[in-house]
Write an enzyme that holds these catalytic residues in place. Structure first.
Site, PDB file in Angstrom:
ATOM      1  N   LYS A 150     -58.527  34.437  25.691  1.00 26.49           N
ATOM      2  CA  LYS A 150     -58.547  35.677  24.929  1.00 26.49           C
ATOM      3  C   LYS A 150     -57.871  35.574  23.569  1.00 26.49           C
ATOM      4  O   LYS A 150     -56.776  35.026  23.459  1.00 26.49           O
ATOM      5  CB  LYS A 150     -57.806  36.766  25.714  1.00 26.49           C
TER       6      LYS A 150
ATOM      7  N   GLY B 215     -49.814  27.399  29.573  1.00 26.23           N
ATOM      8  CA  GLY B 215     -49.842  27.013  30.985  1.00 26.23           C
ATOM      9  C   GLY B 215     -51.100  26.233  31.360  1.00 26.23           C
ATOM     10  O   GLY B 215     -51.022  25.118  31.875  1.00 26.23           O
TER      11      GLY B 215
ATOM     12  N   ARG C 132     -42.227  20.623  35.698  1.00 19.47           N
ATOM     13  CA  ARG C 132     -40.987  21.368  35.452  1.00 19.47           C
ATOM     14  C   ARG C 132     -39.796  20.776  36.199  1.00 19.47           C
ATOM     15  O   ARG C 132     -38.673  20.854  35.715  1.00 19.47           O
ATOM     16  CB  ARG C 132     -41.183  22.838  35.821  1.00 19.47           C
TER      17      ARG C 132
ATOM     18  N   GLY D 140     -45.764  31.317  28.440  1.00 14.81           N
ATOM     19  CA  GLY D 140     -45.420  32.444  27.561  1.00 14.81           C
ATOM     20  C   GLY D 140     -44.308  32.110  26.590  1.00 14.81           C
ATOM     21  O   GLY D 140     -44.333  32.529  25.422  1.00 14.81           O
TER      22      GLY D 140
HETATM   23  P1  ADP Z   1     -53.100  28.761  28.193  1.00 10.96           P
HETATM   24  O1  ADP Z   1     -52.695  29.147  29.599  1.00 10.96           O
HETATM   25  O2  ADP Z   1     -53.034  27.296  27.961  1.00 10.96           O
HETATM   26  O3  ADP Z   1     -52.397  29.572  27.155  1.00 10.96           O
HETATM   27  P2  ADP Z   1     -55.422  30.459  28.358  1.00 10.96           P
HETATM   28  O4  ADP Z   1     -54.890  31.102  29.608  1.00 10.96           O
HETATM   29  O5  ADP Z   1     -55.522  31.275  27.136  1.00 10.96           O
HETATM   30  O6  ADP Z   1     -54.654  29.093  28.048  1.00 10.96           O
HETATM   31  O7  ADP Z   1     -56.865  29.902  28.580  1.00 10.96           O
HETATM   32  C1  ADP Z   1     -57.263  29.130  29.671  1.00 10.96           C
HETATM   33  C2  ADP Z   1     -58.364  29.854  30.394  1.00 10.96           C
HETATM   34  O8  ADP Z   1     -59.437  30.107  29.486  1.00 10.96           O
HETATM   35  C3  ADP Z   1     -58.913  29.038  31.504  1.00 10.96           C
HETATM   36  O9  ADP Z   1     -58.864  29.794  32.709  1.00 10.96           O
HETATM   37  C4  ADP Z   1     -60.350  28.793  31.076  1.00 10.96           C
HETATM   38  O10 ADP Z   1     -61.242  28.767  32.142  1.00 10.96           O
HETATM   39  C5  ADP Z   1     -60.649  29.966  30.173  1.00 10.96           C
HETATM   40  N1  ADP Z   1     -61.756  29.669  29.253  1.00 10.96           N
HETATM   41  C6  ADP Z   1     -61.776  28.789  28.240  1.00 10.96           C
HETATM   42  N2  ADP Z   1     -62.975  28.760  27.648  1.00 10.96           N
HETATM   43  C7  ADP Z   1     -63.745  29.647  28.300  1.00 10.96           C
HETATM   44  C8  ADP Z   1     -65.103  30.079  28.164  1.00 10.96           C
HETATM   45  N3  ADP Z   1     -65.890  29.576  27.215  1.00 10.96           N
HETATM   46  N4  ADP Z   1     -65.556  31.027  29.004  1.00 10.96           N
HETATM   47  C9  ADP Z   1     -64.751  31.528  29.955  1.00 10.96           C
HETATM   48  N5  ADP Z   1     -63.468  31.165  30.155  1.00 10.96           N
HETATM   49  C10 ADP Z   1     -62.979  30.239  29.329  1.00 10.96           C
HETATM   50  C1  3PG Z   2     -43.803  30.991  33.648  1.00 14.05           C
HETATM   51  O1  3PG Z   2     -44.329  30.347  34.562  1.00 14.05           O
HETATM   52  O2  3PG Z   2     -44.418  31.333  32.626  1.00 14.05           O
HETATM   53  C2  3PG Z   2     -42.340  31.281  33.740  1.00 14.05           C
HETATM   54  O3  3PG Z   2     -41.778  30.673  34.861  1.00 14.05           O
HETATM   55  C3  3PG Z   2     -42.073  32.782  33.740  1.00 14.05           C
HETATM   56  O4  3PG Z   2     -42.648  33.387  34.843  1.00 14.05           O
HETATM   57  P1  3PG Z   2     -43.056  34.923  34.769  1.00 14.05           P
HETATM   58  O5  3PG Z   2     -44.250  35.013  33.844  1.00 14.05           O
HETATM   59  O6  3PG Z   2     -43.361  35.331  36.182  1.00 14.05           O
HETATM   60  O7  3PG Z   2     -41.889  35.682  34.200  1.00 14.05           O
HETATM   61 MG    MG Z   3     -53.228  30.715  30.836  1.00 15.78          MG
END
Ligand code: ADP
Ligand code: 3PG
Ligand code: MG
Length: 408
Positions: free
Chosen positions: A201, A361, A38, A386
């Site tokens: 999820k 993220g 970033r 997000g």
């Molecule tokens: P992003 O942040 O890229 O949108 P998410 O937060 O939806 O992605 O997903 C990432 C998370 O999903 C990671 O913490 C990863 O460990 C978890 N994850 C992915 N596949 C599995 C799985 N099969 N079982 C448990 N956790 C999983």
């Molecule tokens: C992020 O890391 O997704 C942005 O900086 C926004 O942060 P926030 O989810 O705490 O509003």
């Molecule tokens: Mg995530």
């Protein structure tokens, strides 16, 4: 053109004081920035303004300090790192409005950069408080506001929304690039457009899945998200992570998919793993074991897509012209269960002529760590979590909506 807002190129910024909102919400460990994507991504806008003799006043949030000044969430380490990247000192002010800010800007010379302290040290920030935004605008003495914090434009906060009522407000180069690339991929992609979805999820990403059912030519599903789909289809998934309350959502997704491609093609359109990599415990010590999805054991935990699925997914992906990847294929924080994500990354990085966009993220973190090339192996690694999901889902982003509209 998918970006309709005025940008810094459209207004006479020369020799003015300009207030820039960046998203320097970066991970810190022991006071050091562990991932500076970033910060690096903000440089082109800052340089553009510096080269035009602007005094550049930058504000950001870091973390969620809940309206309290908390040294753990200070932007001071970012000021230091920014100075390194710019190759010139950055003046750090330990507050975001008031006399200290006014003085720092008064003594600044053309091309100087001033970084203000975390705007979330004040409850007014997240409350989108107008008086607070007015104080920031006034003490900065800025003539323009530049929104370049793509990662935070899905929030209507004082530094993203209220501030635009005090200053003529335009987009920075990062925001413009992020919105243009992501909207173009969704609205006018070079086809075939494939989506790779995964992560934790289904419920976090319903709108994004729906958007891809409408726009994509194929959707490949991995991660815990795939477990939820597999369970919905009647597979026993043992002790794998999944959501059991998504019946209605998945009914709707499958109904939309059937309508689009026809009953008989639905499983070629919404592609699920044919096998998964399992272990009895996920502790970094157990090796992965491949199990067909119809023979997952009672005590198995599916933590990655299986080896056959990896071959299938990557063979499919190599046919795409545009790929949007959101969500890891497994528990990629454990090398043993990062195979799926790594092979997806490799395919995106090495298929000639492919436009590859990585969003989310955790997915962006993975892609950057995987890539020895600071993310340059992909067409675009989004700085938004997000914000990029909301944009892909077709939602309006308040921090973008608030900017001045360009000529039609
Ligand atoms: P992003 O942040 O890229 O949108 P998410 O937060 O939806 O992605 O997903 C990432 C998370 O999903 C990671 O913490 C990863 O460990 C978890 N994850 C992915 N596949 C599995 C799985 N099969 N079982 C448990 N956790 C999983
Ligand atoms: C992020 O890391 O997704 C942005 O900086 C926004 O942060 P926030 O989810 O705490 O509003
Ligand atoms: Mg995530």
């Amino acid at each position: 053109m998918s970006f309709s807002k005025l940008t810094i190129r459209d207004v006479p910024v020369h020799d003015k004081v300009v207030l820039v909102r960046a998203d320097y919400n970066v991970p810190l460990s022991d006071g050091k920035i562990s991932d500076d994507l970033r910060v690096r991504a903000s440089i082109p806008t800052l340089q553009y303004l510096r080269e035009r003799g602007c005094v550049v006043v930058v504000m950001s949030h870091l973390g969620r300090p809940d309206g309290q000044a908390n040294p753990e969430y200070s932007l001071a380490p970012v000021a230091e790192h920014l100075a390194e990247l710019l190759g010139q000192p950055v003046k750090f002010v330990d507050t975001c409005y008031g006399d200290k800010v006014t003085q720092a800007v008064k003594v600044a010379r053309p091309g100087d950069v001033v970084l203000l302290e975390n705007v979330r040290f004040h409850t007014e920030e997240e409350a989108n408080d107008s008086t607070f935004a007015g104080k920031i605008a006034k003490s900065s003495q800025a003539r323009y506001f530049v929104q370049d914090g793509f990662g935070v434009v899905h929030r209507a906060h004082a530094s993203t929304e209220a501030i635009t009522h005090f200053l003529p407000s335009v987009s920075g180069l990062l925001l413009e690039r992020e919105v243009t690339i992501i909207i173009d991929a969704m609205e006018a992609p070079e086809r075939p457009l494939y989506a790779v979805m995964g992560g934790a999820k289904v419920s976090d990403k319903i709108k994004v899945i729906e958007a891809f059912v409408e726009k994509a030519d194929k959707i490949l599903i991995g991660g815990a998200m795939a477990n939820t789909f597999l369970a919905y289809k009647g597979n026993d998934i043992g002790r794998s992570k999944a959501e059991t309350d998504q019946q209605v959502t998945l009914d709707a997704i499958y109904a939309a998919a059937r309508k689009k491609v026809g009953d008989e093609h639905v499983d070629e359109f919404l592609v699920l793993p044919v096998d998964v990599a399992v272990a009895a415990t996920i502790d970094g010590k157990q090796p992965r074991r491949n199990q067909k999805v119809d023979s997952i054991g009672e005590t198995d935990i599916a933590a990655d897509i299986g080896d056959l699925s990896i071959e299938r997914f990557t063979t499919e992906l190599a046919k795409a012209k545009t790929v949007v990847w959101n969500g890891t294929m497994g528990l990629a924080e454990f090398p043993e269960f990062a195979h799926g994500s790594a092979r997806v990354a490799l395919t995106l990085a090495t298929t000639p002529g492919m436009t590859s966009i990585v969003g989310g993220g955790d997915t962006a973190d993975f892609a950057l760590k995987w890539d020895g090339n600071e993310g340059d192996s992909f067409t675009h690694v989004s700085t938004g979590g997000g914000a990029s999901l909301d944009l892909m889902a077709g939602k309006k982003l308040p921090g973008v909506e608030a900017l001045l509209e360009g000529p039609k």
